[in-house]
Design a protein around this motif. Sequence first.
Motif, PDB file in Angstrom:
ATOM      1  N   ARG A  13      14.671  -9.602   4.164  1.00  0.00           N
ATOM      2  CA  ARG A  13      13.838 -10.739   3.738  1.00  0.00           C
ATOM      3  C   ARG A  13      12.367 -10.453   4.032  1.00  0.00           C
ATOM      4  O   ARG A  13      11.485 -10.765   3.218  1.00  0.00           O
ATOM      5  N   PHE A  14      12.119  -9.867   5.191  1.00  0.00           N
ATOM      6  CA  PHE A  14      10.737  -9.531   5.556  1.00  0.00           C
ATOM      7  C   PHE A  14      10.154  -8.511   4.579  1.00  0.00           C
ATOM      8  O   PHE A  14       9.042  -8.685   4.070  1.00  0.00           O
ATOM      9  N   VAL A  15      10.906  -7.465   4.294  1.00  0.00           N
ATOM     10  CA  VAL A  15      10.452  -6.439   3.357  1.00  0.00           C
ATOM     11  C   VAL A  15      10.171  -7.061   1.988  1.00  0.00           C
ATOM     12  O   VAL A  15       9.194  -6.725   1.315  1.00  0.00           O
ATOM     13  N   GLY A  16      11.005  -8.030   1.601  1.00  0.00           N
ATOM     14  CA  GLY A  16      10.850  -8.678   0.302  1.00  0.00           C
ATOM     15  C   GLY A  16       9.570  -9.482   0.161  1.00  0.00           C
ATOM     16  O   GLY A  16       9.130  -9.757  -0.966  1.00  0.00           O
ATOM     17  N   LEU A  17       8.958  -9.851   1.277  1.00  0.00           N
ATOM     18  CA  LEU A  17       7.713 -10.621   1.216  1.00  0.00           C
ATOM     19  C   LEU A  17       6.529  -9.767   0.764  1.00  0.00           C
ATOM     20  O   LEU A  17       5.523 -10.294   0.279  1.00  0.00           O
ATOM     21  N   TYR A  18       6.653  -8.468   0.917  1.00  0.00           N
ATOM     22  CA  TYR A  18       5.515  -7.594   0.630  1.00  0.00           C
ATOM     23  C   TYR A  18       5.009  -7.748  -0.804  1.00  0.00           C
ATOM     24  O   TYR A  18       3.798  -7.910  -1.038  1.00  0.00           O
ATOM     25  N   ASP A  19       5.923  -7.702  -1.776  1.00  0.00           N
ATOM     26  CA  ASP A  19       5.500  -7.767  -3.177  1.00  0.00           C
ATOM     27  C   ASP A  19       4.797  -9.085  -3.476  1.00  0.00           C
ATOM     28  O   ASP A  19       3.815  -9.115  -4.232  1.00  0.00           O
ATOM     29  N   LEU A  45      -2.284   0.335  -2.054  1.00  0.00           N
ATOM     30  CA  LEU A  45      -1.572  -0.512  -1.097  1.00  0.00           C
ATOM     31  C   LEU A  45      -0.145  -0.019  -0.883  1.00  0.00           C
ATOM     32  O   LEU A  45       0.323   0.094   0.254  1.00  0.00           O
ATOM     33  N   ASP A  46       0.551   0.277  -1.970  1.00  0.00           N
ATOM     34  CA  ASP A  46       1.938   0.749  -1.863  1.00  0.00           C
ATOM     35  C   ASP A  46       2.017   2.054  -1.071  1.00  0.00           C
ATOM     36  O   ASP A  46       2.905   2.240  -0.231  1.00  0.00           O
ATOM     37  N   TYR A  47       1.103   2.966  -1.334  1.00  0.00           N
ATOM     38  CA  TYR A  47       1.133   4.289  -0.718  1.00  0.00           C
ATOM     39  C   TYR A  47       0.925   4.202   0.796  1.00  0.00           C
ATOM     40  O   TYR A  47       1.551   4.943   1.566  1.00  0.00           O
ATOM     41  N   ASN A  48       0.045   3.291   1.210  1.00  0.00           N
ATOM     42  CA  ASN A  48      -0.362   3.259   2.616  1.00  0.00           C
ATOM     43  C   ASN A  48       0.328   2.198   3.464  1.00  0.00           C
ATOM     44  O   ASN A  48       0.398   2.349   4.691  1.00  0.00           O
ATOM     45  N   LEU A  88      -0.204  -7.486  10.177  1.00  0.00           N
ATOM     46  CA  LEU A  88      -0.246  -6.385  11.144  1.00  0.00           C
ATOM     47  C   LEU A  88       0.021  -5.046  10.467  1.00  0.00           C
ATOM     48  O   LEU A  88      -0.589  -4.024  10.820  1.00  0.00           O
ATOM     49  N   GLU A  89       0.928  -5.050   9.487  1.00  0.00           N
ATOM     50  CA  GLU A  89       1.197  -3.809   8.752  1.00  0.00           C
ATOM     51  C   GLU A  89      -0.005  -3.416   7.896  1.00  0.00           C
ATOM     52  O   GLU A  89      -0.294  -2.225   7.723  1.00  0.00           O
ATOM     53  N   TRP A  90      -0.714  -4.403   7.364  1.00  0.00           N
ATOM     54  CA  TRP A  90      -1.964  -4.140   6.636  1.00  0.00           C
ATOM     55  C   TRP A  90      -2.976  -3.490   7.587  1.00  0.00           C
ATOM     56  O   TRP A  90      -3.633  -2.503   7.242  1.00  0.00           O
ATOM     57  N   LEU A  91      -3.104  -4.065   8.796  1.00  0.00           N
ATOM     58  CA  LEU A  91      -4.034  -3.516   9.777  1.00  0.00           C
ATOM     59  C   LEU A  91      -3.649  -2.092  10.152  1.00  0.00           C
ATOM     60  O   LEU A  91      -4.506  -1.204  10.242  1.00  0.00           O
ATOM     61  N   GLN A  92      -2.361  -1.865  10.364  1.00  0.00           N
ATOM     62  CA  GLN A  92      -1.875  -0.522  10.685  1.00  0.00           C
ATOM     63  C   GLN A  92      -2.244   0.455   9.578  1.00  0.00           C
ATOM     64  O   GLN A  92      -2.700   1.583   9.845  1.00  0.00           O
ATOM     65  N   ALA A  93      -2.079   0.052   8.324  1.00  0.00           N
ATOM     66  CA  ALA A  93      -2.414   0.925   7.193  1.00  0.00           C
ATOM     67  C   ALA A  93      -3.899   1.267   7.188  1.00  0.00           C
ATOM     68  O   ALA A  93      -4.283   2.430   6.987  1.00  0.00           O
ATOM     69  N   CYS A  94      -4.727   0.266   7.401  1.00  0.00           N
ATOM     70  CA  CYS A  94      -6.177   0.493   7.457  1.00  0.00           C
ATOM     71  C   CYS A  94      -6.526   1.517   8.530  1.00  0.00           C
ATOM     72  O   CYS A  94      -7.268   2.473   8.280  1.00  0.00           O
ATOM     73  N   LEU A  95      -5.970   1.326   9.722  1.00  0.00           N
ATOM     74  CA  LEU A  95      -6.286   2.215  10.839  1.00  0.00           C
ATOM     75  C   LEU A  95      -5.801   3.640  10.577  1.00  0.00           C
ATOM     76  O   LEU A  95      -6.494   4.611  10.896  1.00  0.00           O
ATOM     77  N   LEU A  96      -4.614   3.775   9.967  1.00  0.00           N
ATOM     78  CA  LEU A  96      -4.078   5.105   9.704  1.00  0.00           C
ATOM     79  C   LEU A  96      -4.876   5.834   8.625  1.00  0.00           C
ATOM     80  O   LEU A  96      -5.112   7.040   8.730  1.00  0.00           O
ATOM     81  N   VAL A  97      -5.272   5.120   7.576  1.00  0.00           N
ATOM     82  CA  VAL A  97      -6.074   5.738   6.515  1.00  0.00           C
ATOM     83  C   VAL A  97      -7.351   6.333   7.099  1.00  0.00           C
ATOM     84  O   VAL A  97      -7.723   7.486   6.826  1.00  0.00           O
ATOM     85  N   LEU A  98      -8.025   5.545   7.928  1.00  0.00           N
ATOM     86  CA  LEU A  98      -9.294   5.996   8.499  1.00  0.00           C
ATOM     87  C   LEU A  98      -9.081   7.043   9.590  1.00  0.00           C
ATOM     88  O   LEU A  98      -9.846   8.012   9.694  1.00  0.00           O
ATOM     89  N   ASP A  99      -8.038   6.859  10.390  1.00  0.00           N
ATOM     90  CA  ASP A  99      -7.742   7.801  11.469  1.00  0.00           C
ATOM     91  C   ASP A  99      -7.431   9.185  10.909  1.00  0.00           C
ATOM     92  O   ASP A  99      -7.865  10.206  11.460  1.00  0.00           O
ATOM     93  N   ASP A 100      -6.673   9.240   9.811  1.00  0.00           N
ATOM     94  CA  ASP A 100      -6.323  10.525   9.215  1.00  0.00           C
ATOM     95  C   ASP A 100      -7.561  11.277   8.736  1.00  0.00           C
ATOM     96  O   ASP A 100      -7.636  12.505   8.839  1.00  0.00           O
ATOM     97  N   ILE A 101      -8.533  10.544   8.220  1.00  0.00           N
ATOM     98  CA  ILE A 101      -9.780  11.174   7.780  1.00  0.00           C
ATOM     99  C   ILE A 101     -10.522  11.745   8.986  1.00  0.00           C
ATOM    100  O   ILE A 101     -10.953  12.908   8.990  1.00  0.00           O
ATOM    101  N   MET A 102     -10.656  10.941  10.033  1.00  0.00           N
ATOM    102  CA  MET A 102     -11.402  11.365  11.220  1.00  0.00           C
ATOM    103  C   MET A 102     -10.731  12.530  11.936  1.00  0.00           C
ATOM    104  O   MET A 102     -11.403  13.382  12.512  1.00  0.00           O
ATOM    105  N   LYS A 132      -8.519  -3.724   5.309  1.00  0.00           N
ATOM    106  CA  LYS A 132      -8.868  -4.578   6.450  1.00  0.00           C
ATOM    107  C   LYS A 132      -9.406  -5.933   5.968  1.00  0.00           C
ATOM    108  O   LYS A 132      -9.011  -6.997   6.468  1.00  0.00           O
ATOM    109  N   GLY A 133     -10.314  -5.899   4.974  1.00  0.00           N
ATOM    110  CA  GLY A 133     -10.887  -7.147   4.474  1.00  0.00           C
ATOM    111  C   GLY A 133      -9.866  -8.058   3.826  1.00  0.00           C
ATOM    112  O   GLY A 133      -9.971  -9.292   3.913  1.00  0.00           O
TER     113      GLY A 133
END
Length: 348
Positions: A13-19, A45-48, A88-102, A132-133
């Motif tokens: 059910r939680f996963v289903g909320l994403y779409d 969004l889907d990728y990250n 929180l998963e959105w925040l995690q994605a933001c941090l990982l995208v930027l962290d991978d670059i750095m 993040k925004g």
Amino acid sequence: MGSELELDEARARFVGLYDRLKDELLQDPVFDLMDEARRYVEEMLDYNIRGGKLNRGFSVIETYKLLKDGEDMNEEEFFLAGVLGWSLEWLQACLLVLDDIMDNSTTRRGQLCWYKLPKVGSRAINDGVFIKGSIHKMVKRYFREKPYYVDLLELSDEIALQTSFGQMLDLVYSHESERDLSKYNMPAYRRIVQYKTSYYSFYLPIACALLLHGEKPENFTDVKNVLVEMGILFQAQDDFLDCFGDPEVTGKIGTDIEDHKCSWLIVQALERGSDDQLKVLYDNYGKDDPECITQVKNVYKELDLENAFFEYELSSYAELLSSIEDLPNPAVQEVLKSFLRKIYGRKK
């Protein structure tokens, strides 16, 4: 949360909320997305955001359920907990995208890092900022009429700032012009991890559930302290897996040695090494050269850091369990034990 079947159903059910949440964002009139831009944002969004373990996000639901002493959540409660979980998963994605670059990383979750895709490149920086925004849009849509809305925003912004500070500390220590192994010790390591990992990965999901349940997170300082320690164990596991883990299982290729990271392994090696071993570490750590990386790993093996880590993990588990059982609230105890069970002995 109940039986394994109930847990699986709740997770589905939680996963289903994403779409739904993604579609609401794509259709928000503030963006006025043209077709090409819409396709790009959706793919980004889907990728990250998809593909992770979802532990942070689903923990909001699990925690809220436990705080209700096992009572069933109604549809609205589950949905609101799910929205906070996905934020929180959105925040995690933001941090990982930027962290991978750095960190100049190559893979994440078994696929190329987003910025490594030829059509993306440096655009990934703006994509991370966009993710993040968009969290604020999501939270505002469903929580602005709630009495804890301001508390929720302040909590989110404070922890995002603390996490950025932790990342800054990590980068300062590992930056080429500042590289000095003599600065690497356990107090420095704990400070970096507390800010970079513990607050957002462990404290934030619990704090969100507490707010949703009508509690004030600041009244749970002892809980926060336990979660900080749990985050330090979690990061030590990450550091161990970066060197000794199987990339086929972890989904990423470790780069801590060549990136001159202040990791649990290098701190332990510096504390335990002989003069000759320390010279090898000082001469080779932080160099993006396969031979140098091998030299560092050889020192780790000579010092038997694999077994040292397993002993540390076991003792940390026992200490955390003892601290949890000292807490007065049985429901909170169960929340924290659930967290601890998830991370103990993990391989990815």
